[in-house]
Design a protein around this motif. Structure first.
Motif, PDB file in Angstrom:
ATOM      1  N   GLU A 267       0.851  -1.173   0.000  1.00  0.00           N
ATOM      2  CA  GLU A 267       0.000   0.000   0.000  1.00  0.00           C
ATOM      3  C   GLU A 267       0.896   1.235   0.000  1.00  0.00           C
ATOM      4  O   GLU A 267       2.063   1.162   0.392  1.00  0.00           O
ATOM      5  N   VAL A 268       0.348   2.361  -0.463  1.00  0.00           N
ATOM      6  CA  VAL A 268       1.121   3.589  -0.549  1.00  0.00           C
ATOM      7  C   VAL A 268       0.326   4.724   0.113  1.00  0.00           C
ATOM      8  O   VAL A 268      -0.483   5.399  -0.533  1.00  0.00           O
ATOM      9  N   PRO A 269       0.552   4.956   1.413  1.00  0.00           N
ATOM     10  CA  PRO A 269      -0.128   6.079   2.077  1.00  0.00           C
ATOM     11  C   PRO A 269       0.455   7.409   1.567  1.00  0.00           C
ATOM     12  O   PRO A 269       1.671   7.583   1.548  1.00  0.00           O
ATOM     13  N   VAL A 270      -0.413   8.312   1.155  1.00  0.00           N
ATOM     14  CA  VAL A 270       0.050   9.604   0.640  1.00  0.00           C
ATOM     15  C   VAL A 270      -0.713  10.749   1.307  1.00  0.00           C
ATOM     16  O   VAL A 270      -1.773  10.556   1.918  1.00  0.00           O
ATOM     17  N   THR A 271      -0.154  11.909   1.164  1.00  0.00           N
ATOM     18  CA  THR A 271      -0.796  13.136   1.624  1.00  0.00           C
ATOM     19  C   THR A 271      -0.681  14.156   0.509  1.00  0.00           C
ATOM     20  O   THR A 271       0.126  14.012  -0.400  1.00  0.00           O
ATOM     21  N   TRP A 272      -1.519  15.201   0.561  1.00  0.00           N
ATOM     22  CA  TRP A 272      -1.442  16.272  -0.424  1.00  0.00           C
ATOM     23  C   TRP A 272      -2.046  17.533   0.175  1.00  0.00           C
ATOM     24  O   TRP A 272      -2.676  17.504   1.226  1.00  0.00           O
ATOM     25  N   ALA A 273      -1.835  18.652  -0.506  1.00  0.00           N
ATOM     26  CA  ALA A 273      -2.307  19.934  -0.001  1.00  0.00           C
ATOM     27  C   ALA A 273      -3.809  20.059  -0.180  1.00  0.00           C
ATOM     28  O   ALA A 273      -4.393  19.481  -1.107  1.00  0.00           O
ATOM     29  N   ALA A 274      -4.440  20.797   0.714  1.00  0.00           N
ATOM     30  CA  ALA A 274      -5.879  21.011   0.616  1.00  0.00           C
ATOM     31  C   ALA A 274      -6.195  21.840  -0.634  1.00  0.00           C
ATOM     32  O   ALA A 274      -5.417  22.690  -1.023  1.00  0.00           O
TER      33      ALA A 274
END
Length: 247
Positions: free
Chosen positions: A240-247
């Motif tokens: 799995e690849v947990p990611v985040t990004w800007a709102a």
């Protein structure tokens, strides 16, 4: 495969392509589930054919029954589905990991959509979903690079190593989406070249472009070294690849 059946398909497909991670009974159950689902899909295409590849295969089997038995048709369709789905999922997942590990490459891709096809090729070369071939068994004694392979012995070609060959890829240890004329072997070669290569490339390009364009600030939500990867001799890719990004 009908979209409504994606959860069940995903369950048995992941078990089949990573058999060493599961109990033999679970692998056997996954295979039974795959046969059941594909037999139902073949029956549906036989009753109501559409303009797709499986309908063509069913028609060919029914019109010329001595070419494929029904079990062979089901097995062939299942293998095509697994090969086309699991590898592309892993290609996209590995691509996200690589682009986040090399933010300058991600920034270049974000700035220039024309780099997208090259990015897919470099992902396939640098850390693609297929890093080894199927076993080949020598039918007679043969010498390869000074090593004698005796009749009956098995050989496994390591595609991942070939894709890092400095004689073919200058600065092979570098991940560079601008790389030109890089004949990566992730899709195989010769008569074993992947028949779904064009589709896989297209899916990879669409997915990467969508992620880059729609998710500003895309980054890994965990340190890259903590990401779990599938074991050797299975389709290579992150679990799995947990990611985040800007709102």
């Amino acid at each position: 495969m009908p979209f409504a059946g994606r959860a069940r398909f995903r369950q048995w497909s992941r078990v089949i392509v990573t058999p060493m991670q599961h109990a033999p009974a679970d692998v056997e159950q996954a295979r039974r589930d795959s046969i059941e689902d594909m037999a139902a899909l073949v029956a549906a295409k036989r009753s109501h054919p559409t303009e797709d590849f499986l309908s063509v295969l069913v028609h060919a089997r029914d019109e010329d029954g001595d070419r494929l038995t029904e079990p062979e048709l089901i097995d062939l369709a299942t293998q095509l589905l697994l090969a086309g789905h699991e590898t592309t999922v892993s290609l996209i997942a590995s691509g996200v990991v690589l682009l986040c590990r090399y933010p300058e490459q991600l920034a270049a891709l974000r700035a220039d959509p024309a780099l997208t096809p090259g990015a897919v090729e470099e992902i396939m070369r640098f850390d693609g979903p297929v890093d080894s071939s199927l076993l080949r068994v020598a039918l007679e004694d043969v010498e390869l690079s000074g090593v004698l392979v005796r009749r009956g012995e098995a050989v496994l070609a390591h595609v991942g190593a070939a894709n890092r060959d400095e004689n073919v890829f200058p600065d092979a240890a570098a991940f560079d989406i601008r790389r030109k004329d890089a004949p990566q072997l992730g899709f195989g070669h010769g008569i074993h070249f992947c028949l779904g290569a064009a589709l896989a490339r297209l899916e990879g390009e669409i997915a990467l472009r969508a992620l880059v364009d729609r998710l500003p600030g895309l980054d890994l939500a965990v340190p890259p070294e903590t990401i779990a990867w599938r074991p050797p001799l299975s389709v290579r890719g992150p679990e799995e690849v947990p990611v985040t990004w800007a709102a």
